[in-house]
Design a protein around this motif. Sequence first.
Motif, PDB file in Angstrom:
ATOM      1  N   ASN A 150     -23.351  52.696  71.523  1.00 17.69           N
ATOM      2  CA  ASN A 150     -23.016  53.825  72.410  1.00 17.69           C
ATOM      3  C   ASN A 150     -21.520  53.809  72.712  1.00 17.69           C
ATOM      4  O   ASN A 150     -21.090  53.241  73.717  1.00 17.69           O
ATOM      5  N   PRO A 151     -20.709  54.414  71.865  1.00 17.51           N
ATOM      6  CA  PRO A 151     -19.261  54.330  72.039  1.00 17.51           C
ATOM      7  C   PRO A 151     -18.730  55.311  73.075  1.00 17.51           C
ATOM      8  O   PRO A 151     -19.387  56.292  73.429  1.00 17.51           O
ATOM      9  N   GLN A 152     -17.545  55.037  73.557  1.00 19.50           N
ATOM     10  CA  GLN A 152     -16.786  56.054  74.256  1.00 19.50           C
ATOM     11  C   GLN A 152     -16.178  56.977  73.206  1.00 19.50           C
ATOM     12  O   GLN A 152     -15.904  56.565  72.074  1.00 19.50           O
ATOM     13  N   VAL A 153     -15.988  58.242  73.567  1.00 20.76           N
ATOM     14  CA  VAL A 153     -15.609  59.257  72.579  1.00 20.76           C
ATOM     15  C   VAL A 153     -14.257  59.869  72.924  1.00 20.76           C
ATOM     16  O   VAL A 153     -13.953  60.119  74.095  1.00 20.76           O
ATOM     17  N   ILE A 154     -13.467  60.091  71.872  1.00 14.77           N
ATOM     18  CA  ILE A 154     -12.169  60.746  71.997  1.00 14.77           C
ATOM     19  C   ILE A 154     -12.202  62.035  71.195  1.00 14.77           C
ATOM     20  O   ILE A 154     -12.623  62.043  70.033  1.00 14.77           O
ATOM     21  N   GLY A 155     -11.789  63.142  71.804  1.00 13.59           N
ATOM     22  CA  GLY A 155     -11.688  64.413  71.100  1.00 13.59           C
ATOM     23  C   GLY A 155     -10.241  64.862  71.031  1.00 13.59           C
ATOM     24  O   GLY A 155      -9.541  64.871  72.049  1.00 13.59           O
ATOM     25  N   VAL A 156      -9.777  65.209  69.845  1.00 13.14           N
ATOM     26  CA  VAL A 156      -8.380  65.612  69.642  1.00 13.14           C
ATOM     27  C   VAL A 156      -8.346  67.008  69.019  1.00 13.14           C
ATOM     28  O   VAL A 156      -9.005  67.272  68.009  1.00 13.14           O
ATOM     29  N   MET A 157      -7.572  67.909  69.626  1.00 10.50           N
ATOM     30  CA  MET A 157      -7.358  69.229  69.042  1.00 10.50           C
ATOM     31  C   MET A 157      -6.371  69.116  67.884  1.00 10.50           C
ATOM     32  O   MET A 157      -5.265  68.588  68.059  1.00 10.50           O
ATOM     33  N   PRO A 189     -30.204  41.822  61.726  1.00  2.82           N
ATOM     34  CA  PRO A 189     -30.503  43.021  62.515  1.00  2.82           C
ATOM     35  C   PRO A 189     -29.566  44.168  62.156  1.00  2.82           C
ATOM     36  O   PRO A 189     -28.393  43.959  61.838  1.00  2.82           O
ATOM     37  N   VAL A 190     -30.091  45.392  62.179  1.00  4.76           N
ATOM     38  CA  VAL A 190     -29.315  46.581  61.845  1.00  4.76           C
ATOM     39  C   VAL A 190     -29.158  47.430  63.100  1.00  4.76           C
ATOM     40  O   VAL A 190     -30.137  47.768  63.766  1.00  4.76           O
ATOM     41  N   PHE A 191     -27.905  47.746  63.432  1.00  7.67           N
ATOM     42  CA  PHE A 191     -27.611  48.588  64.589  1.00  7.67           C
ATOM     43  C   PHE A 191     -26.945  49.866  64.083  1.00  7.67           C
ATOM     44  O   PHE A 191     -26.154  49.824  63.146  1.00  7.67           O
ATOM     45  N   GLU A 192     -27.249  50.980  64.718  1.00  5.13           N
ATOM     46  CA  GLU A 192     -26.690  52.267  64.302  1.00  5.13           C
ATOM     47  C   GLU A 192     -25.983  52.949  65.464  1.00  5.13           C
ATOM     48  O   GLU A 192     -26.488  52.970  66.583  1.00  5.13           O
ATOM     49  N   SER A 193     -24.829  53.530  65.183  1.00 10.61           N
ATOM     50  CA  SER A 193     -24.100  54.297  66.184  1.00 10.61           C
ATOM     51  C   SER A 193     -24.849  55.588  66.475  1.00 10.61           C
ATOM     52  O   SER A 193     -25.297  56.286  65.553  1.00 10.61           O
ATOM     53  N   SER A 201     -12.531  53.962  84.343  1.00 12.21           N
ATOM     54  CA  SER A 201     -13.650  54.493  85.129  1.00 12.21           C
ATOM     55  C   SER A 201     -13.907  55.975  84.873  1.00 12.21           C
ATOM     56  O   SER A 201     -14.935  56.516  85.288  1.00 12.21           O
ATOM     57  N   LYS A 202     -12.998  56.659  84.155  1.00  5.32           N
ATOM     58  CA  LYS A 202     -13.130  58.096  83.948  1.00  5.32           C
ATOM     59  C   LYS A 202     -13.949  58.463  82.708  1.00  5.32           C
ATOM     60  O   LYS A 202     -14.215  59.638  82.464  1.00  5.32           O
ATOM     61  N   LEU A 203     -14.325  57.474  81.933  1.00  7.76           N
ATOM     62  CA  LEU A 203     -15.018  57.741  80.694  1.00  7.76           C
ATOM     63  C   LEU A 203     -16.305  56.935  80.633  1.00  7.76           C
ATOM     64  O   LEU A 203     -16.321  55.752  80.993  1.00  7.76           O
ATOM     65  N   VAL A 204     -17.382  57.577  80.212  1.00  4.83           N
ATOM     66  CA  VAL A 204     -18.673  56.899  80.085  1.00  4.83           C
ATOM     67  C   VAL A 204     -19.034  56.796  78.605  1.00  4.83           C
ATOM     68  O   VAL A 204     -18.490  57.512  77.759  1.00  4.83           O
ATOM     69  N   SER A 205     -19.967  55.911  78.289  1.00  6.24           N
ATOM     70  CA  SER A 205     -20.409  55.742  76.910  1.00  6.24           C
ATOM     71  C   SER A 205     -21.325  56.893  76.511  1.00  6.24           C
ATOM     72  O   SER A 205     -22.098  57.408  77.313  1.00  6.24           O
ATOM     73  N   PHE A 206     -21.238  57.271  75.265  1.00  5.81           N
ATOM     74  CA  PHE A 206     -22.032  58.388  74.742  1.00  5.81           C
ATOM     75  C   PHE A 206     -23.420  57.904  74.350  1.00  5.81           C
ATOM     76  O   PHE A 206     -23.565  56.870  73.691  1.00  5.81           O
ATOM     77  N   SER A 207     -24.441  58.658  74.726  1.00  6.55           N
ATOM     78  CA  SER A 207     -25.812  58.220  74.441  1.00  6.55           C
ATOM     79  C   SER A 207     -26.715  59.312  73.877  1.00  6.55           C
ATOM     80  O   SER A 207     -27.810  59.012  73.409  1.00  6.55           O
ATOM     81  N   SER A 208     -26.284  60.562  73.905  1.00 12.99           N
ATOM     82  CA  SER A 208     -27.160  61.678  73.502  1.00 12.99           C
ATOM     83  C   SER A 208     -26.954  62.045  72.041  1.00 12.99           C
ATOM     84  O   SER A 208     -26.530  63.162  71.707  1.00 12.99           O
TER      85      SER A 208
END
Length: 337
Positions: A62-69, A44-48, A192-199
């Motif tokens: 559906n990962p949680q996401v980190i943004g760094v300046m 099976p092939v899964f894609e992020s 609890s402050k972070l949700v998984s990314f889906s869009s």
Amino acid sequence: MKKKVLIYIILILVIIAVTLVATYYFIFGKNNVVWKNEALPAAPVFESVLDGTNVSSTELINPQVIGVMVDNHPDARPQSGLAQAKIVYEAPAEGGITRFLAIFDANQNIEKIGPVRSARPYFVDLLEEYSGMYMHCGGSPDGLQKIIDDKVFDLNEMYRGSYFWRDENKIAPHNLYTNSELWNKALEKNSSKLVSFSSGWQFGVLSTSTADPVQNIQILYSPDYAVSWTYDQNLKLYTRYLNDVPHTIDGTTLVADDVIVQYVKTRILDDYGRREMTTSGEGDLRLLRDGKMFKGVWKKINNRTRFYDATGSELNLKSGHIWIQLVPNDLQIKIST
């Protein structure tokens, strides 16, 4: 007489052998036998949803996401971590310099990211599309207020310094860094402050019937910040140049599978040169992939920016590293075919 007995014995043994094989086949079933002309089932092939690349399990789709300046002052170079970022946004800040928002999958293992710099409201706005954790050091008044007003989960080094460190081999303030080990410590305490990314965006092949062959673009943000992307036919990737010099990290030139030029309304707010960049609504865009340039529009719908062609169909991106250049509407880019 002896020959006849021998023949009977051989026949009996053959019959017994055939009976045993047939019995095994019918008891244990055909599915346990691999025939030479039968193909094994494909894995099976899964894609992020973040960048369209393959992942090993459904839990990583559906990962949680980190943004760094990340800083782009000359004293900040060479930066760390940009080559591993899934998505990088570049936009002008004050004084003609540019700055990066580097987007990571929280599951990545990154040893060093930075130098980390301060927040701006338009970068906060972009980070909110991912419902991610925002790592920065201070910020403009509007940027910090937006973090508060929008309840963005952030790690500001000025108040949460344990998630950062200073590299004494570089000049302050261009020497602040973080890594995945530190952001994971924050996630353990604030799960609890972070949700998984889906869009996610759409990924896949893209018809080139409406595209123009383009080998190079240059964006002149300011005299000292001329950003170029050149298509490498051998690598099938875009290589990044800064002021006509390859932008390298640890001896490796930064590359991208997709380069998106997103035109936005821009105005100067104060004497410091702080900017307002409108990342809501819609505007023109250029998508570069596979040595071609596609013209279209971007639209922010339901807190997610998407990219469309002239017919209104969403553009497919190429899986891999994605760089998005936010460009003021009145800034012309140079295009070479």
